[in-house]
Design an enzyme around this catalytic site. Structure first.
Site, PDB file in Angstrom:
ATOM      1  CG  HIS A 153      -1.685  -1.262   1.430  1.00  0.00           C
ATOM      2  ND1 HIS A 153      -1.286  -2.192   2.351  1.00  0.00           N
ATOM      3  CD2 HIS A 153      -2.758  -1.784   0.793  1.00  0.00           C
ATOM      4  CE1 HIS A 153      -2.101  -3.240   2.295  1.00  0.00           C
ATOM      5  NE2 HIS A 153      -2.996  -3.017   1.357  1.00  0.00           N
TER       6      HIS A 153
HETATM    7  S1  FES Z   1       1.627  -0.333   3.358  1.00  0.00           S
HETATM    8 FE1  FES Z   1       0.110  -1.797   3.821  1.00  0.00          FE
HETATM    9  S2  FES Z   1       1.217  -3.538   4.438  1.00  0.00           S
HETATM   10 FE2  FES Z   1       2.722  -2.054   4.008  1.00  0.00          FE
END
Ligand code: FES
Length: 205
Positions: A153
């Site tokens: 993410h």
């Molecule tokens: S940014 Fe979501 S698991 Fe690393």
């Protein structure tokens, strides 16, 4: 409570799914070596809980990945430019916890470089958002310091494992207990500088 359980399960699944991919990215960009259990085990301490790591071949800007307690652990040797970046005025402006106030490291790593000695950084390679394995960005001409980016993410961390505030990871990367046995050997699982430190007490892996 239920949400916590779901998050924990999601983190576990994501960790397993991304450990391999994360290591592949790390190895391609830095030091192609998964040294999981190559380090000799300690004999005077709890043999099952420490890993000794030979860093004699680790060049500035390179990283190797070892395994401790089934977690990937990043061991990096920093360049002078990376060290300078950590001390540059304003460098901590966009970080969630620049002074490492949250318990994510032993006391002997609660400092500007988040490590026992400035030249060597050691971090548990588990993103504090949902548990993916961040990729290592080695220092380059366009990024003299280097750092980490999570493939899931987009959370990103500086070369000291500190989380930037514009992404979901809520905490800095955990620092395991570390002792330098010599200039070229470190022991993960033992902190001489903070002997009461327990990795289970940290805020989050
Ligand atoms: S940014 Fe979501 S698991 Fe690393």
């Amino acid at each position: 409570m239920i949400d916590d359980d779901i998050d924990t399960k999601r983190r576990d699944v994501l960790t397993k799914l991304t450990f391999g991919a994360g290591c592949a990215g790390v190895c391609a960009l830095a030091y192609p070596f998964l040294d999981s259990l190559n380090g000799t085990r300690a004999s005077a301490f709890d043999e099952s809980d420490v890993v000794d790591v030979d860093i004699s071949m680790l060049r500035p800007g390179q990283q190797k990945v070892v395994q401790w307690r089934n977690w990937p652990v990043f061991v990096q040797r920093r360049t002078p430019e990376a060290l300078a970046s950590l001390q540059a005025p304003g460098a901590d402006r966009d970080l969630r916890d620049p002074a490492s106030r949250v318990l994510q490291q032993p006391r002997d790593a609660t400092n500007w470089h988040r490590s026992v000695v400035p030249e060597i950084g050691v971090y548990i390679g588990i993103c504090t958002h949902l548990g993916c394995v961040p990729n290592y960005n080695a220092p380059s001409a366009t990024d003299l310091a280097g750092g980490y980016v999570c493939p899931c993410h987009g959370s990103h961390f500086d070369i000291a494992g500190r989380a930037f505030s514009d992404a979901p990871a809520p905490y800095n990367l955990p620092v395991p207990p570390v002792t330098m046995l010599s200039a070229n050997t470190l022991r993960i699982g033992l902190s001489k500088g903070d002997p009461t430190f327990d990795i289970n007490d940290i805020q989050q892996i």
